[in-house]
Design a protein around this motif. Structure first.
Motif: not given
Ligand SMILES: Nc1ncnc2c1ncn2[C@@H]1O[C@H](COP(=O)(O)OP(=O)(O)OP(=O)(O)O)[C@@H](O)[C@H]1O
Ligand SMILES: [Mg+2]
Length: 213
Positions: A184-185, A11-15, A135-136, A171-175
């Motif tokens: 990555i979903i 799982f990924e994403g901003t805080d 990866t979500f 922005d990094g995650y979107v890229y």
């Protein structure tokens, strides 16, 4: 890593985007269905890694260079991969990690500016080539993230970075999610937790059909 019969989810994403909330919901349902599930978090997840985590997030460590920060994350990951993740995957378990290498690429590589290639190179040895099966990316705007974080008591060293830093992370995650769209979903994290959970479960049911999910 064909000898690994387990399934590796990250799982990924901003805080504050809801990673821990979703992992808990997913862990519960998978365990209810009888799966062997191992949940870990980065940085940390091992006794050694949790000690390194304290160094990374300590607000007193304001002199830490981006290079040192990236290497400490990689050191944590090396320990986690060999001590916990690979043995669990070898045993056929489902491993769920709260952040993994993508966080390192986004935070230190793209937001701190070390570059994606530098992070990948540092991590070649740390991950011994292990990559998540899926990866979500829980996509939440920086404004939304700040709103949720206002509930937090005290922010750590990374969380207390300024708005621009968090925008670069977003922005990094979107890229990265566009670049690795096969793995990555992207999930709209503005929705209610239960709806997000249902969406994640539906996706997993699609790709884990052969495992009876
Ligand atoms: N979908 C959602 N809608 C609204 N609030 C949510 C949602 N998911 C989680 N929250 C709330 O937002 C806050 C942060 O959630 P959570 O701890 O799961 O995020 P996180 O991504 O793990 O954060 P961190 O990166 O800081 O560990 C918590 O107060 C949680 O209850
Ligand atoms: Mg969390």
């Amino acid at each position: 890593m064909t000898e690994l019969s387990g399934f590796f989810i990250t799982f990924e994403g901003t805080d504050g985007c809801g990673k821990t909330t979703q992992i808990k919901l997913l862990e519960n349902i998978l365990k209810e269905k009888g799966y062997d599930v191992v949940c870990v978090r980065e940085p940390g997840g091992t006794t050694i890694g949790e000690k390194v985590r304290q160094i990374i997030i300590d607000r007193d460590n304001s002199l830490m260079t981006p290079q040192t920060e990236a290497l400490l994350y990689a050191a944590c990951r090396a320990q986690l991969v060999s001590e916990v993740i690979i043995p669990a995957l070898r045993d056929g378990k489902i491993v769920i990690s709260d952040r993994f290498l993508d966080s390192n690429i986004v935070y230190q590589g793209l937001a701190r500016g070390l570059g994606e290639d530098e992070i990948l190179s540092i991590n070649q040895r740390a991950t011994v080539g292990l990559a998540p099966d899926i990866t979500f990316f829980l996509k939440l705007s920086v404004e939304g993230s700040i709103k949720r974080k206002s509930n937090f008591k005290e922010l750590d060293r990374l969380e207390s970075e300024d708005f621009n830093f968090h925008q670069r992370v977003y922005d990094g995650y979107v890229y990265l999610s566009r670049k690795n769209s096969d793995r990555i979903i992207t999930i709209d994290a503005e929705k209610a937790p239960e709806l997000i959970h249902e969406e994640i479960l539906d996706i997993l049911k699609g790709i884990m059909k052969d495992r009876g999910l």
